[in-house]
Design a protein around this motif. Structure first.
Motif, PDB file in Angstrom:
ATOM      1  N   GLU A   1      -1.336  -6.063   1.732  1.00 15.00           N
ATOM      2  CA  GLU A   1      -0.877  -4.739   2.172  1.00 15.00           C
ATOM      3  C   GLU A   1      -1.306  -3.654   1.185  1.00 15.00           C
ATOM      4  OE1 GLU A   1       3.156  -4.664   4.323  1.00 15.00           O
ATOM      5  OE2 GLU A   1       3.351  -6.359   2.931  1.00 15.00           O
ATOM      6  N   LEU A   2      -1.396  -3.995  -0.088  1.00 16.17           N
ATOM      7  CA  LEU A   2      -1.780  -3.002  -1.096  1.00 16.17           C
ATOM      8  C   LEU A   2      -3.252  -2.632  -1.027  1.00 16.17           C
ATOM      9  CD1 LEU A   2       0.187  -4.204  -4.274  1.00 16.17           C
ATOM     10  CD2 LEU A   2       0.643  -2.198  -2.861  1.00 16.17           C
TER      11      LEU A   2
ATOM     12  N   SER B   1      -3.861   0.867   0.178  1.00 20.22           N
ATOM     13  CA  SER B   1      -3.064   1.913  -0.489  1.00 20.22           C
ATOM     14  C   SER B   1      -3.942   2.807  -1.361  1.00 20.22           C
ATOM     15  CB  SER B   1      -1.969   1.261  -1.341  1.00 20.22           C
ATOM     16  OG  SER B   1      -2.564   0.479  -2.384  1.00 20.22           O
TER      17      SER B   1
ATOM     18  N   ALA C   1      -8.371   5.976   3.305  1.00 17.60           N
ATOM     19  CA  ALA C   1      -7.864   5.910   1.935  1.00 17.60           C
ATOM     20  C   ALA C   1      -8.751   6.670   0.969  1.00 17.60           C
ATOM     21  CB  ALA C   1      -7.760   4.449   1.502  1.00 17.60           C
TER      22      ALA C   1
ATOM     23  N   ASP D   1      10.941   4.228   1.383  1.00 12.47           N
ATOM     24  CA  ASP D   1      10.468   3.785   2.692  1.00 12.47           C
ATOM     25  C   ASP D   1      11.370   4.384   3.762  1.00 12.47           C
ATOM     26  OD1 ASP D   1       9.388   2.595   4.874  1.00 12.47           O
ATOM     27  OD2 ASP D   1      10.056   0.565   4.405  1.00 12.47           O
TER      28      ASP D   1
ATOM     29  N   LEU E   1       5.106   8.046   4.868  1.00 14.34           N
ATOM     30  CA  LEU E   1       4.412   7.383   3.771  1.00 14.34           C
ATOM     31  C   LEU E   1       5.357   6.443   3.024  1.00 14.34           C
ATOM     32  CD1 LEU E   1       2.377  10.434   2.399  1.00 14.34           C
ATOM     33  CD2 LEU E   1       1.590   8.614   3.903  1.00 14.34           C
TER      34      LEU E   1
ATOM     35  N   TYR F   1       1.754   3.204  -5.959  1.00 17.25           N
ATOM     36  CA  TYR F   1       0.806   3.242  -4.852  1.00 17.25           C
ATOM     37  C   TYR F   1       1.442   3.983  -3.691  1.00 17.25           C
ATOM     38  CZ  TYR F   1      -1.311  -0.609  -7.486  1.00 17.25           C
ATOM     39  OH  TYR F   1      -1.860  -1.382  -8.462  1.00 17.25           O
ATOM     40  N   LEU F   2       0.583   4.692  -2.980  1.00 19.95           N
ATOM     41  CA  LEU F   2       1.025   5.393  -1.783  1.00 19.95           C
ATOM     42  C   LEU F   2       0.358   4.725  -0.578  1.00 19.95           C
ATOM     43  CD1 LEU F   2       2.771   7.783  -0.841  1.00 19.95           C
ATOM     44  CD2 LEU F   2       0.716   9.200  -0.892  1.00 19.95           C
ATOM     45  N   LEU F   3       1.200   4.220   0.344  1.00 20.86           N
ATOM     46  CA  LEU F   3       0.686   3.497   1.495  1.00 20.86           C
ATOM     47  C   LEU F   3       0.914   4.296   2.759  1.00 20.86           C
ATOM     48  CD1 LEU F   3       1.276   1.102  -0.608  1.00 20.86           C
ATOM     49  CD2 LEU F   3       1.348  -0.363   1.414  1.00 20.86           C
TER      50      LEU F   3
END
Length: 464
Positions: free
Chosen positions: A118-119, A122, A41, A105, A93, A134-136
């Protein structure tokens, strides 16, 4: 490995090894995964995507239509594990807005709210200093991220620390477990030593009792058992000595009489033969009493139960003992109501009980005294009391008068003519009928022996 301590420690060690090993392995893997995700990250690998998405949001003011940036064209396929190697680097992503709601998604989770956990992995997207989304990266995408030598060394040190901590925890757990098992096995060893001492004949051995746990309760039960064994052994020795004493006197008289007749000192006439015969009858009575007690102890005392009216039975027994009472000027009376409920009993055994009680009373009451038999209807049971005005028994000995060979005045053992077994036999017979027997002082002096028997109706209910 026969010791309970070492078997317990081995089992405890196996559990510790499995538990600590699993924790160390899982903690090492989780640490490495979190470290790789954090490295990924903050490695700048997603910087182009983040900048492009920030520019898109700054231009449009929302994420509407952002899927054109992240999703591949219809039917397009990327190459490589996560879209690397020629495919779209955007295709796996996940785009989330500032509220944590999924905007784009590839797997179709649009609209769902992402959890704070989960964040954590990110990369925030900022526009004018404000986080707009946010980009996960997908789970596992950071597994292939190459690590620098210092980062690899850091992970190696973390794994080493985890295993050292695991070994330290295992050692501490073994130490605590050893102390715990020692606290359990130590009283068991003491209990074993006490049981071995008792098996070797030392009935005074006792196990120390500490605490109130199950082992302490076991030790208390063992000590109670040992005390019972000691009392039983003492009673056995006393009974053996008493039997020997009771047999010795009549046998000595018989031997002396016969030897005197053989040597010509005594003539072999009727008088001397009757004296020897009287001693033989004493022996027969003693042996019969011992036989009855042995049957009672073994639970084999047979009772031929039938409904019995106590009033005529007591009258017969009283009249049978009246000549003996009249010889010594003793008043013998029966006080009974005209009607009594029937009792379910063995008539002959009850007559034996009353005979023993009356013989015992007449034996100790002085000349001119009195003995009274009283009968009382108590509803569910009938009570019979034999009261006298003899010397009585001290209160602390009232419970002992039913012991075998016990007499209040040892100096009168043979003079009274009793074997010392009559009251013991009476107790066994009464209890075999489901009744109770006890002794209490007679008001004004003397002794009263009372026994109760359930009525025939109640005894029948208990029998069924």
């Amino acid at each position: 490995m026969r010791s309970l301590f070492w078997r317990g420690m081995l089992a405890f060690l196996a559990v510790i090894l499995v538990a600590v090993g699993m924790v160390a392995v899982l903690a090492g893997r989780a640490t490495e995964a979190e470290f790789r995700r954090h490295t990924f990250a903050h490695s700048g690998m997603l910087t182009p995507q983040v900048e492009a998405l920030a520019a898109y949001y700054a231009e449009h003011g929302s994420w509407e239509g952002a899927d054109t940036l992240l999703l591949p064209p219809h039917g397009g396929h990327g190459r490589g594990r996560h879209g690397h190697g020629g495919g779209s680097p955007w295709m796996t992503l996940l785009l989330v807005d500032a509220e944590g709601r999924v905007v784009v998604d590839p797997k179709g989770r649009v609209g769902e709210v992402i959890s704070p956990a989960e964040l954590e992995g990110s990369v925030p997207i900022e526009v004018d200093g404000e986080i707009v989304g946010y980009l996960l990266p997908p789970a596992g995408m950071w597994d292939d991220v190459p690590l620098e030598p210092l980062q690899v060394e850091f992970l190696s040190r973390v794994r080493t620390v985890l295993w050292v901590a695991a070994l330290a925890a295992m050692g501490a757990a073994l130490l605590v477990g050893g102390m715990l098992f020692r606290s359990i096995t130590a009283p068991l060893r003491r209990l074993t030593a006490a049981s071995q001492a008792i098996a070797a004949g030392d009935l005074s051995a006792r196990a120390p009792v500490r605490g109130r746990d199950e082992v302490a309760q076991l030790a208390e039960a063992f000590n109670r058992m040992a005390e019972s064994l000691a009392r039983a052994e003492e009673a056995r020795r006393s009974q053996t000595a008493d039997i020997a004493h009771e047999l010795r006197t009549p046998l000595t008289v018989i031997q002396g009489t016969l030897e005197a007749m053989v040597d010509g000192v005594y003539p072999a006439n009727r008088e001397n033969l009757l004296a020897a015969l009287a001693q033989v009858r004493t022996l027969v009575r003693l042996v019969e009493d011992l036989r009855i007690l042995a049957l009672a102890d073994a639970g084999q005392l047979r009772l031929h139960r039938a409904p019995v009216d106590l009033r005529p039975l007591l009258q017969e027994v009283v009249e049978a003992h009246r000549p003996q009472a009249q010889e010594r000027g003793i008043a013998l009376n029966l006080e009974a109501p005209p009607a009594l409920p029937l009792v379910l009993a063995d008539r002959d055994r009850l007559a034996q009980v009353m005979g023993n009680l009356l013989s015992n009373a007449l034996r100790y009451v002085p000349e001119g005294g009195h003995v009274t038999v009283r009968v009382e209807d108590r509803g569910r049971e009938v009570a019979v009391a034999v009261a006298d005005n003899g010397p009585g028994v001290v209160e602390e000995d009232l419970d002992r008068i039913f012991d075998r060979f016990w007499r209040g005045d040892p100096a009168r053992r043979r003079a009274t003519g009793g074997s010392g077994l009559g009251l013991a036999i009476a107790r066994h017979i009464v209890e075999a009928h489901g009744g109770h027997i006890w002794a209490e002082p007679t008001p004004g002096g003397g002794l009263t022996v009372v026994f109760t028997l359930p009525t025939a109706e109640i005894a029948g209910e208990h029998k069924h």
